[in-house]
Structure formats: C-alpha cells, structure tokens
Design an enzyme around this catalytic site. Structure first.
Site, PDB file in Angstrom:
ATOM      1  N   ASP A 109      12.338  22.406 -19.215  1.00  0.00           N
ATOM      2  CA  ASP A 109      13.228  21.261 -19.003  1.00  0.00           C
ATOM      3  C   ASP A 109      14.598  21.694 -19.514  1.00  0.00           C
ATOM      4  O   ASP A 109      14.823  22.886 -19.711  1.00  0.00           O
ATOM      5  CB  ASP A 109      12.702  20.034 -19.757  1.00  0.00           C
ATOM      6  CG  ASP A 109      13.256  18.710 -19.213  1.00  0.00           C
ATOM      7  OD1 ASP A 109      14.270  18.747 -18.492  1.00  0.00           O
ATOM      8  OD2 ASP A 109      12.690  17.658 -19.516  1.00  0.00           O
ATOM      9  N   HIS A 142      15.571  23.690 -16.957  1.00  0.00           N
ATOM     10  CA  HIS A 142      16.475  23.101 -15.958  1.00  0.00           C
ATOM     11  C   HIS A 142      17.917  23.490 -16.238  1.00  0.00           C
ATOM     12  O   HIS A 142      18.718  23.575 -15.326  1.00  0.00           O
ATOM     13  CB  HIS A 142      16.359  21.576 -15.954  1.00  0.00           C
ATOM     14  CG  HIS A 142      15.037  21.086 -15.464  1.00  0.00           C
ATOM     15  ND1 HIS A 142      14.645  19.798 -15.620  1.00  0.00           N
ATOM     16  CD2 HIS A 142      14.014  21.703 -14.829  1.00  0.00           C
ATOM     17  CE1 HIS A 142      13.438  19.636 -15.107  1.00  0.00           C
ATOM     18  NE2 HIS A 142      13.042  20.780 -14.623  1.00  0.00           N
TER      19      HIS A 142
END
Length: 184
Positions: free
Chosen positions: A11, A45
């Site tokens: 993430d 991410h």
C-alpha cells in the site's frame, strides 16, 4: 524522524496523513516537522505519499536520500474536494527510482473523484491546497509517466519547483490546473 528504514507494504509505504474531511479540519492538527532520510521502498502504491486524508494539513517536511524500486508511484500527493487542508513547505532531495509502475511524481487533487461534467465550486475550507513544494535531484529509470500534476480549476497546484530531474518514462509530462510550476 524516519531514518534508514526499508518498507515493502503493498500500500502507500511512507505516508503522511492528518485527518479526514470535517473531522480532520475541526481537529486542525497538521502533521508537521517530519524528516524522512535514507529509506528504501519496495512494492507499494507509493514510495513517499501525502494524503489522501490530509484535512488537518501537512507542512515542514524533508524527504532526502531515499530509493523507490518497483512501487506504483514514486512521489505521490493526493486529495480531493471536501478534504480541505494545506500541504506546504515540503522539501524533497536525492531520490532514486527504478521500475515505477505509474508516475514517478504525481499530484492528484481528484483522487478517487472525477466528474467530467463537474460544477466548479467556490473556494472554502473544504478546498485542499498544495503549495510551496521543492523537489530536487531526482532520477527515475523507467516509469509509465514521469510527471503528472492535476490540480482543481478553483485551486491549482501552486509554487512547485523541480530542479535536476532526470526521468525516463513512457509518456510526456502532464500538467492540468497548475500555477507557478518551475522546472529547472
């Protein structure tokens, strides 16, 4: 301070936040006076990220001598209408990136919410602001996009200075709703 650390999160890896929407604005506590130095980031991410929950503001941040390998984005700033908050006085230096899946450097003030038929609202406390950001000495060997900046028509991304930027990317830089973005 975040020093000499390695992240593999899947993430947003190193991510600064300060509350979401009205609750974050009411509390009014910015994330501030942060140093991130000598870190390595894999599989996330974003390597270094501000937002999207930044309604209390983010300011006075130094990110230096970090490496991002195979992340979705390298340097990522994100928000949307309704959040409010001011992101300012961010200093980024000496960043090395490789194999970035999306953008090496991205600012997106339409994060998760873009309506091509939008009605542009007036500026108020719910309008996010990104300004006074310096990004220096950045290299990227391989990205889908190099620079992708997308501000709001009512609140452009403002006063971003980029110097000594060397990015190998599949597409040309994109700038939408920006004011005083300087590339040296």
């Amino acid at each position: 301070m975040v020093l000499n650390s390695t992240f593999d999160a899947g993430d947003d890896c190193i991510c600064l936040k300060s509350g979401k929407d009205e609750e974050g604005r009411k509390r009014g506590m910015p994330t501030e006076n942060i140093i991130v130095k000598g870190c390595t980031v894999y599989n996330g991410h974003g390597g270094f990220v501000v937002g999207s929950e930044m309604s209390g503001g983010v300011r006075n941040v130094l990110v230096q001598d970090c490496q991002f390998v195979g992340t979705g984005n390298g340097l990522r700033f994100k928000s949307c209408r309704g959040r409010g908050g001011v992101v300012e006085n961010i200093y980024i230096r000496g960043i090395s990136m490789a194999n970035i899946e999306d953008a090496a450097v991205t600012f997106d003030m339409y994060y998760g919410k873009h309506d091509p038929n939008e009605v542009v609202p007036p500026v108020d406390e719910t309008t996010p602001i990104f300004r006074k950001i310096e990004i220096n000495d950045v290299s990227c060997r391989g990205a889908k996009e190099g620079l992708h900046f997308r501000g709001l028509p009512e609140m452009p991304i403002q006063d971003v200075h980029l110097s000594n930027i060397n990015i190998i990317a599949d597409s040309n830089p994109q700038f939408e709703y920006c004011k005083n973005v300087w590339i040296y």
